[in-house]
Write a protein that holds these residues in place. Sequence first.
Motif, PDB file in Angstrom:
ATOM      1  N   LYS A  35     -56.229 -11.702  -6.317  1.00 21.50           N
ATOM      2  CA  LYS A  35     -54.767 -11.594  -6.371  1.00 21.50           C
ATOM      3  C   LYS A  35     -54.228 -11.230  -4.998  1.00 21.50           C
ATOM      4  O   LYS A  35     -54.804 -10.390  -4.306  1.00 21.50           O
ATOM      5  CB  LYS A  35     -54.342 -10.507  -7.368  1.00 21.50           C
ATOM      6  CG  LYS A  35     -54.855 -10.691  -8.766  1.00 21.50           C
ATOM      7  CD  LYS A  35     -54.038 -11.683  -9.506  1.00 21.50           C
ATOM      8  CE  LYS A  35     -54.520 -11.726 -10.957  1.00 21.50           C
ATOM      9  NZ  LYS A  35     -53.795 -12.633 -11.747  1.00 21.50           N
ATOM     10  N   PRO A  36     -53.100 -11.816  -4.592  1.00 24.49           N
ATOM     11  CA  PRO A  36     -52.508 -11.442  -3.306  1.00 24.49           C
ATOM     12  C   PRO A  36     -51.899 -10.041  -3.378  1.00 24.49           C
ATOM     13  O   PRO A  36     -51.081  -9.764  -4.253  1.00 24.49           O
ATOM     14  CB  PRO A  36     -51.432 -12.503  -3.079  1.00 24.49           C
ATOM     15  CG  PRO A  36     -51.135 -13.069  -4.413  1.00 24.49           C
ATOM     16  CD  PRO A  36     -52.360 -12.879  -5.247  1.00 24.49           C
ATOM     17  N   VAL A  37     -52.370  -9.162  -2.510  1.00 30.58           N
ATOM     18  CA  VAL A  37     -51.881  -7.780  -2.507  1.00 30.58           C
ATOM     19  C   VAL A  37     -52.245  -7.116  -1.189  1.00 30.58           C
ATOM     20  O   VAL A  37     -53.316  -7.355  -0.642  1.00 30.58           O
ATOM     21  CB  VAL A  37     -52.443  -6.971  -3.705  1.00 30.58           C
ATOM     22  CG1 VAL A  37     -53.934  -6.815  -3.636  1.00 30.58           C
ATOM     23  CG2 VAL A  37     -51.763  -5.632  -3.850  1.00 30.58           C
ATOM     24  N   HIS A  38     -51.312  -6.341  -0.652  1.00 35.89           N
ATOM     25  CA  HIS A  38     -51.613  -5.555   0.545  1.00 35.89           C
ATOM     26  C   HIS A  38     -52.566  -4.430   0.170  1.00 35.89           C
ATOM     27  O   HIS A  38     -52.486  -3.879  -0.937  1.00 35.89           O
ATOM     28  CB  HIS A  38     -50.333  -4.928   1.119  1.00 35.89           C
ATOM     29  CG  HIS A  38     -49.345  -5.926   1.600  1.00 35.89           C
ATOM     30  ND1 HIS A  38     -48.218  -6.238   0.880  1.00 35.89           N
ATOM     31  CD2 HIS A  38     -49.320  -6.666   2.724  1.00 35.89           C
ATOM     32  CE1 HIS A  38     -47.532  -7.146   1.550  1.00 35.89           C
ATOM     33  NE2 HIS A  38     -48.172  -7.431   2.671  1.00 35.89           N
ATOM     34  N   LYS A  39     -53.446  -4.063   1.077  1.00 35.56           N
ATOM     35  CA  LYS A  39     -54.392  -2.976   0.836  1.00 35.56           C
ATOM     36  C   LYS A  39     -53.648  -1.680   0.507  1.00 35.56           C
ATOM     37  O   LYS A  39     -54.004  -0.972  -0.433  1.00 35.56           O
ATOM     38  CB  LYS A  39     -55.301  -2.789   2.053  1.00 35.56           C
ATOM     39  CG  LYS A  39     -56.333  -1.700   1.898  1.00 35.56           C
ATOM     40  CD  LYS A  39     -57.214  -1.625   3.146  1.00 35.56           C
ATOM     41  CE  LYS A  39     -58.244  -0.542   3.054  1.00 35.56           C
ATOM     42  NZ  LYS A  39     -57.723   0.792   3.237  1.00 35.56           N
ATOM     43  N   VAL A  40     -52.606  -1.386   1.262  1.00 40.51           N
ATOM     44  CA  VAL A  40     -51.830  -0.155   1.035  1.00 40.51           C
ATOM     45  C   VAL A  40     -51.164  -0.186  -0.341  1.00 40.51           C
ATOM     46  O   VAL A  40     -51.153   0.821  -1.056  1.00 40.51           O
ATOM     47  CB  VAL A  40     -50.783   0.040   2.149  1.00 40.51           C
ATOM     48  CG1 VAL A  40     -49.853   1.186   1.835  1.00 40.51           C
ATOM     49  CG2 VAL A  40     -51.473   0.267   3.476  1.00 40.51           C
ATOM     50  N   CYS A  41     -50.614  -1.329  -0.720  1.00 41.59           N
ATOM     51  CA  CYS A  41     -49.984  -1.452  -2.040  1.00 41.59           C
ATOM     52  C   CYS A  41     -51.012  -1.215  -3.151  1.00 41.59           C
ATOM     53  O   CYS A  41     -50.738  -0.518  -4.133  1.00 41.59           O
ATOM     54  CB  CYS A  41     -49.343  -2.822  -2.208  1.00 41.59           C
ATOM     55  SG  CYS A  41     -47.890  -3.117  -1.183  1.00 41.59           S
ATOM     56  N   ALA A  42     -52.201  -1.796  -2.996  1.00 42.13           N
ATOM     57  CA  ALA A  42     -53.254  -1.625  -4.000  1.00 42.13           C
ATOM     58  C   ALA A  42     -53.687  -0.167  -4.099  1.00 42.13           C
ATOM     59  O   ALA A  42     -53.886   0.361  -5.200  1.00 42.13           O
ATOM     60  CB  ALA A  42     -54.445  -2.511  -3.663  1.00 42.13           C
ATOM     61  N   GLU A  43     -53.818   0.507  -2.958  1.00 45.78           N
ATOM     62  CA  GLU A  43     -54.223   1.912  -2.958  1.00 45.78           C
ATOM     63  C   GLU A  43     -53.161   2.783  -3.635  1.00 45.78           C
ATOM     64  O   GLU A  43     -53.498   3.658  -4.444  1.00 45.78           O
ATOM     65  CB  GLU A  43     -54.474   2.381  -1.527  1.00 45.78           C
ATOM     66  CG  GLU A  43     -55.716   1.764  -0.929  1.00 45.78           C
ATOM     67  CD  GLU A  43     -55.856   1.987   0.571  1.00 45.78           C
ATOM     68  OE1 GLU A  43     -56.971   1.804   1.063  1.00 45.78           O
ATOM     69  OE2 GLU A  43     -54.865   2.341   1.244  1.00 45.78           O
ATOM     70  N   GLN A  44     -51.896   2.529  -3.350  1.00 44.11           N
ATOM     71  CA  GLN A  44     -50.822   3.295  -3.982  1.00 44.11           C
ATOM     72  C   GLN A  44     -50.779   3.030  -5.482  1.00 44.11           C
ATOM     73  O   GLN A  44     -50.585   3.945  -6.280  1.00 44.11           O
ATOM     74  CB  GLN A  44     -49.480   2.963  -3.339  1.00 44.11           C
ATOM     75  CG  GLN A  44     -49.356   3.495  -1.936  1.00 44.11           C
ATOM     76  CD  GLN A  44     -48.089   3.037  -1.233  1.00 44.11           C
ATOM     77  OE1 GLN A  44     -47.386   2.141  -1.689  1.00 44.11           O
ATOM     78  NE2 GLN A  44     -47.813   3.653  -0.096  1.00 44.11           N
ATOM     79  N   TRP A  45     -50.981   1.768  -5.881  1.00 43.07           N
ATOM     80  CA  TRP A  45     -50.985   1.426  -7.293  1.00 43.07           C
ATOM     81  C   TRP A  45     -52.115   2.161  -8.020  1.00 43.07           C
ATOM     82  O   TRP A  45     -51.907   2.717  -9.097  1.00 43.07           O
ATOM     83  CB  TRP A  45     -51.146  -0.086  -7.459  1.00 43.07           C
ATOM     84  CG  TRP A  45     -50.999  -0.548  -8.871  1.00 43.07           C
ATOM     85  CD1 TRP A  45     -49.857  -0.932  -9.496  1.00 43.07           C
ATOM     86  CD2 TRP A  45     -52.049  -0.660  -9.849  1.00 43.07           C
ATOM     87  NE1 TRP A  45     -50.135  -1.286 -10.800  1.00 43.07           N
ATOM     88  CE2 TRP A  45     -51.466  -1.119 -11.038  1.00 43.07           C
ATOM     89  CE3 TRP A  45     -53.416  -0.408  -9.825  1.00 43.07           C
ATOM     90  CZ2 TRP A  45     -52.209  -1.343 -12.196  1.00 43.07           C
ATOM     91  CZ3 TRP A  45     -54.147  -0.621 -10.973  1.00 43.07           C
ATOM     92  CH2 TRP A  45     -53.551  -1.091 -12.142  1.00 43.07           C
ATOM     93  N   LEU A  46     -53.303   2.169  -7.414  1.00 39.72           N
ATOM     94  CA  LEU A  46     -54.440   2.865  -8.021  1.00 39.72           C
ATOM     95  C   LEU A  46     -54.164   4.357  -8.171  1.00 39.72           C
ATOM     96  O   LEU A  46     -54.481   4.953  -9.201  1.00 39.72           O
ATOM     97  CB  LEU A  46     -55.708   2.650  -7.192  1.00 39.72           C
ATOM     98  CG  LEU A  46     -56.334   1.273  -7.292  1.00 39.72           C
ATOM     99  CD1 LEU A  46     -57.444   1.125  -6.273  1.00 39.72           C
ATOM    100  CD2 LEU A  46     -56.852   1.022  -8.688  1.00 39.72           C
ATOM    101  N   ASP A  47     -53.570   4.966  -7.141  1.00 36.88           N
ATOM    102  CA  ASP A  47     -53.242   6.396  -7.216  1.00 36.88           C
ATOM    103  C   ASP A  47     -52.254   6.677  -8.336  1.00 36.88           C
ATOM    104  O   ASP A  47     -52.416   7.624  -9.100  1.00 36.88           O
ATOM    105  CB  ASP A  47     -52.662   6.896  -5.895  1.00 36.88           C
ATOM    106  CG  ASP A  47     -53.729   7.143  -4.849  1.00 36.88           C
ATOM    107  OD1 ASP A  47     -54.929   7.192  -5.202  1.00 36.88           O
ATOM    108  OD2 ASP A  47     -53.362   7.302  -3.682  1.00 36.88           O
ATOM    109  N   THR A  48     -51.240   5.850  -8.456  1.00 34.34           N
ATOM    110  CA  THR A  48     -50.221   6.036  -9.489  1.00 34.34           C
ATOM    111  C   THR A  48     -50.812   5.906 -10.884  1.00 34.34           C
ATOM    112  O   THR A  48     -50.553   6.715 -11.761  1.00 34.34           O
ATOM    113  CB  THR A  48     -49.094   5.003  -9.321  1.00 34.34           C
ATOM    114  OG1 THR A  48     -48.511   5.173  -8.035  1.00 34.34           O
ATOM    115  CG2 THR A  48     -48.025   5.159 -10.378  1.00 34.34           C
ATOM    116  N   HIS A  49     -51.624   4.887 -11.077  1.00 29.23           N
ATOM    117  CA  HIS A  49     -52.168   4.630 -12.412  1.00 29.23           C
ATOM    118  C   HIS A  49     -53.343   5.545 -12.759  1.00 29.23           C
ATOM    119  O   HIS A  49     -53.554   5.832 -13.926  1.00 29.23           O
ATOM    120  CB  HIS A  49     -52.522   3.166 -12.548  1.00 29.23           C
ATOM    121  CG  HIS A  49     -51.295   2.318 -12.609  1.00 29.23           C
ATOM    122  ND1 HIS A  49     -50.615   1.918 -11.478  1.00 29.23           N
ATOM    123  CD2 HIS A  49     -50.601   1.845 -13.643  1.00 29.23           C
ATOM    124  CE1 HIS A  49     -49.561   1.236 -11.832  1.00 29.23           C
ATOM    125  NE2 HIS A  49     -49.527   1.155 -13.141  1.00 29.23           N
ATOM    126  N   ALA A  50     -54.080   6.003 -11.774  1.00 27.72           N
ATOM    127  CA  ALA A  50     -55.180   6.934 -12.044  1.00 27.72           C
ATOM    128  C   ALA A  50     -54.619   8.274 -12.523  1.00 27.72           C
ATOM    129  O   ALA A  50     -55.158   8.890 -13.434  1.00 27.72           O
ATOM    130  CB  ALA A  50     -56.033   7.140 -10.801  1.00 27.72           C
TER     131      ALA A  50
END
Length: 56
Positions: A35-50
């Motif tokens: 999936k197209p995604v910035h590394k920073v966006c993915a890291e923030q998403w993981l933090d939010t959902h974790a």
Amino acid sequence: MALLNWRSADHYDHTSDKPCTICTKPTPLRSDRGKPVHKVCAEQWLDTHASQEDDA
């Protein structure tokens, strides 16, 4: 904050930029699932959902 290791060339699409699935800005980066995604966006998403999973 989760830090992803995206050193592999598999995380870079040399053919085209596509809109990030999170912020919609163009990116050549791809997630482990392609999936197209910035590394920073993915890291923030993981933090939010974790943190949501920890609260459940």
